[in-house]
Motif scaffolding. Sequence first.
Motif, mmCIF file in Angstrom:
data_model
loop_
_atom_site.group_PDB
_atom_site.id
_atom_site.type_symbol
_atom_site.label_atom_id
_atom_site.label_comp_id
_atom_site.label_asym_id
_atom_site.label_seq_id
_atom_site.Cartn_x
_atom_site.Cartn_y
_atom_site.Cartn_z
ATOM 1 N N THR A 132 0.839 -1.200 0.000
ATOM 2 C CA THR A 132 0.000 0.000 0.000
ATOM 3 C C THR A 132 0.874 1.250 0.000
ATOM 4 N N ILE A 133 0.594 2.151 -0.927
ATOM 5 C CA ILE A 133 1.362 3.389 -1.046
ATOM 6 C C ILE A 133 0.455 4.569 -0.694
ATOM 7 N N SER A 134 0.921 5.417 0.208
ATOM 8 C CA SER A 134 0.106 6.554 0.653
ATOM 9 C C SER A 134 0.128 7.681 -0.373
ATOM 10 N N ASP A 135 -0.870 8.556 -0.299
ATOM 11 C CA ASP A 135 -0.920 9.725 -1.186
ATOM 12 C C ASP A 135 0.303 10.613 -0.988
ATOM 13 N N GLU A 136 0.771 10.713 0.265
ATOM 14 C CA GLU A 136 1.930 11.568 0.555
ATOM 15 C C GLU A 136 3.194 11.030 -0.118
ATOM 16 N N GLU A 137 3.344 9.696 -0.145
ATOM 17 C CA GLU A 137 4.497 9.091 -0.831
ATOM 18 C C GLU A 137 4.470 9.410 -2.321
#
Length: 299
Positions: A132-137
Amino acid sequence: MSHAEITDRIVANVNGEIILLSDIRKQTLLLKNLKETGDAKIPDSALTEEAILRKMIDEKIMAHYAKENNVTIKESEIDKAIERIKVENGFTGDVLTKLLEQDGMSMEQYREKLRDQMLIRRISGIEVGPVTISDEEVKNFYRKNKRIFTEQGKVRASHIVLLLPEDASAEKVSEVERKINSIMKEIRGGADFAEMARKYSQDGSSVNGGDLGWFSKGKMLPDFERVAFSMEKGEVSSPIRTRFGYHIIKVVDREEPKATLFKDVAEGIRRKISADASVLKRREWLERLRAQAYVEILY
């Protein structure tokens, strides 16, 4: 000692399963054939027997781990996989069997190979799983790599070229210089650039009034490109020399570099970060398995 014992031998023992020299050579031949026919892009570094042995060891380690953890593949799943292979390649069952025989493999051996491949995919999915990749990343990646997401500037240019070999005599150079300067004088006096190109230019673009179309950096000769990208729309250069001869350049139009909007690349960035993270996670998992496995290399 028999001929078979001389030509074939055990090269590795992986958790009690053996790899034969003939296994490596069959796989090497298969991969080389795939590369030669264009069916797969395989780097030469992956075609050495040492590289193929390492890959076969890793595959046996992962398949062994899957079996230890009670991951199974049903016979019906293998049946479906074989049917897909036949349909995708336009094979009948007999054709596939004959092709396998040419590679020194029985259908039963092929089924076991498919089973191990499917086991590896399944256990990898379980152990590595989705990342899972966050929006911030995603935003941070975009900010740090804006250059990647910037479209190159482009120039549309026309030219007039008088061809001149690099090893031309001083007399020939002077003659061409006089001619290009005469053309330049006419253009500065108001002569139409396209008409002058049709009349004097000595390459294929002359029929189109010297039009070279749109191009980005890296497409033209460095000296030509440096001048073209330094000019404004409508500007005409002084004569310049390249390895082809003397040119007069006119910039017909230009487009400045522009950044691609974040919203247009966000999902692509997310997929890339996720894929990279999955590769790293899989590598770390495989390193742990290697450390736990019994591997004896006799190559």
